[in-house]
Write a protein that holds these residues in place. Structure first.
Motif, short mmCIF file in Angstrom:
data_model
loop_
_atom_site.label_atom_id
_atom_site.label_comp_id
_atom_site.label_asym_id
_atom_site.label_seq_id
_atom_site.Cartn_x
_atom_site.Cartn_y
_atom_site.Cartn_z
N ILE A 244 51.52 76.63 -64.07
CA ILE A 244 52.02 75.27 -64.30
C ILE A 244 52.53 74.73 -62.96
N LEU A 245 52.04 73.59 -62.56
CA LEU A 245 52.48 72.96 -61.33
C LEU A 245 53.69 72.09 -61.62
N PHE A 246 54.60 72.01 -60.65
CA PHE A 246 55.72 71.07 -60.78
C PHE A 246 56.04 70.48 -59.41
N ASP A 247 56.54 69.27 -59.43
CA ASP A 247 57.02 68.57 -58.23
C ASP A 247 55.89 68.11 -57.31
N ARG A 248 54.94 68.97 -57.00
CA ARG A 248 53.89 68.62 -56.05
C ARG A 248 52.51 68.98 -56.60
N THR A 249 51.55 68.16 -56.27
CA THR A 249 50.17 68.40 -56.70
C THR A 249 49.44 69.27 -55.68
N ILE A 250 48.30 69.81 -56.08
CA ILE A 250 47.45 70.57 -55.17
C ILE A 250 46.00 70.14 -55.37
N ASP A 251 45.18 70.48 -54.41
CA ASP A 251 43.75 70.22 -54.50
C ASP A 251 43.06 71.43 -55.14
N ALA A 252 42.95 71.41 -56.44
CA ALA A 252 42.33 72.51 -57.17
C ALA A 252 41.76 71.99 -58.48
N LYS A 253 40.79 72.71 -59.03
CA LYS A 253 40.18 72.31 -60.29
C LYS A 253 41.20 72.35 -61.41
N GLU A 254 41.13 71.36 -62.30
CA GLU A 254 42.12 71.23 -63.37
C GLU A 254 42.10 72.40 -64.35
#
Length: 350
Positions: A143-153
């Motif tokens: 689970i991502l929080f605060d910041r996004t990343i460049d990765a497949k959903e």
């Protein structure tokens, strides 16, 4: 002989039982350089005990940025540590670094340790595909929080984020509405490559390209540091270049910038020589806006823990998540719209 054999078996069984009840606390701390990765286990108490669907503690690994990065980050870290405790049903470990490669190393360790969930606030958007794929293979939910990343959903369950692009656009729109004859801007950027930096820079870069009245005097990263921001502004002052706006991508850098102005007797704030803009809504920043010492502060909401727990509990129950991306509600404040009660309601830190 038969009695002796039975006695030996009973002793062996008792010894095995004692081993099963014991165990290492697993608490580790790295007290080295602030830029290094530090890991620890959550303690303390909470309001409720959740746990997994089978009643066992849910094992969580949390990879976050350096708690000393800013007032925003300190609040974010404390919010997570208060939520993910043994009393609330979690066996939680934390790792901190402002460097992407160190975060990746920490994430790999958590996956190898068999955490049920990896909660991630990435220092940089790039470089996470392999780690997240390893997590998926191992059965660790991300689970991502605060910041996004460049990765497949499909490599993560959900993303709880601020709309950094909107934060930047809201700030630039506000500045545009000040209708200055010309805009000579000191642009102090955050950690390069982070979603906060990318989003908050994008709107300003776009506006500067679109309008000849907008000029970037200097554009440099202070890596969220007040001291580095002060040095950047002092360098511009020493160069004798004229400026009338400081667009700092967090409050600490805006605060550092004002120290250089104070040192050189340059006025700032509402109706003064220089417009001061920051982000994050630290209480001291909102007080400055309320007192007209600063002109604008954009909110960035650090309270992710409740939403993270809600997602985990739904996944534990086998429920489907309604949204893949959850955007935090945020706003911008200036001296015209801020109220004194907003400082306590929206402000973070002291």
């Amino acid at each position: 002989m038969k009695k002796k054999l039975i006695s030996m078996l009973l002793v062996a069984c008792l010894a095995f039982g004692l081993v099963g009840c014991g165990g290492d606390s697993g608490t580790t701390t790295d007290s080295g350089d602030k830029s290094a990765t530090a890991t620890d286990n959550a303690g303390g108490s909470g309001d409720s005990a959740s746990g997994g669907s089978d009643g066992k503690l849910i094992k969580v690994g949390i990879v976050n940025n350096d708690p000393n990065e800013s007032g925003y980050r300190t609040t974010n870290v404390e919010n997570l540590k208060q939520k993910f405790t043994e009393a609330n049903g979690y066996d939680a470990s934390f790792a901190y670094s402002k460097k992407n490669d160190e975060q990746i190393t920490a994430a790999k360790k958590f996956i190898n340790d068999g955490v049920d969930y990896l909660l991630l606030s990435a220092a940089d958007k790039a470089g996470w595909d392999k780690v997240l794929q390893d997590a998926k293979t191992a059965g660790t939910r991300v689970i991502l929080f605060d910041r996004t990343i460049d990765a497949k959903e499909d490599l993560y369950e959900a993303s709880i984020v601020s709309d950094m692009e909107k934060e930047g656009q809201t700030a630039v729109d506000w500045l545009k509405n000040q209708n200055l004859d010309e805009y000579n801007i000191i642009h102090i950027q955050g950690q390069m490559g982070s979603s906060a930096q990318v989003g908050r820079s994008a709107a300003l870069d776009k506006q500067v390209k679109a309008d000849s009245k907008w000029n970037i005097v200097t554009q440099q990263t202070a890596e969220w540091s007040a001291e580095q921001a002060q040095q950047i502004v002092q360098s511009v002052i020493d160069s004798k270049k004229k400026f009338n706006v400081i667009y700092a991508e967090n409050d600490d850098m805006a605060n550092g910038a004002t120290k250089a102005l104070d040192k050189n007797n340059i006025s700032y704030g509402v109706g003064k020589d220089v417009i001061i803009m920051g982000f994050d809504c630290n209480k001291y920043a909102l007080r400055n806006v309320f007192e007209k010492k600063w002109n604008y502060d954009g909110q960035c909401n650090p309270f992710h823990a409740d939403i993270l727990e809600e997602i985990i509990q739904k996944l534990e129950k086998g429920e489907k998540l309604e949204k893949k991306v959850i955007v935090m509600e945020e706003k911008g404040f200036d001296s015209n719209n801020i109220k004194e009660e907003d400082i306590e309601k929206y402000g973070i830190g002291k």
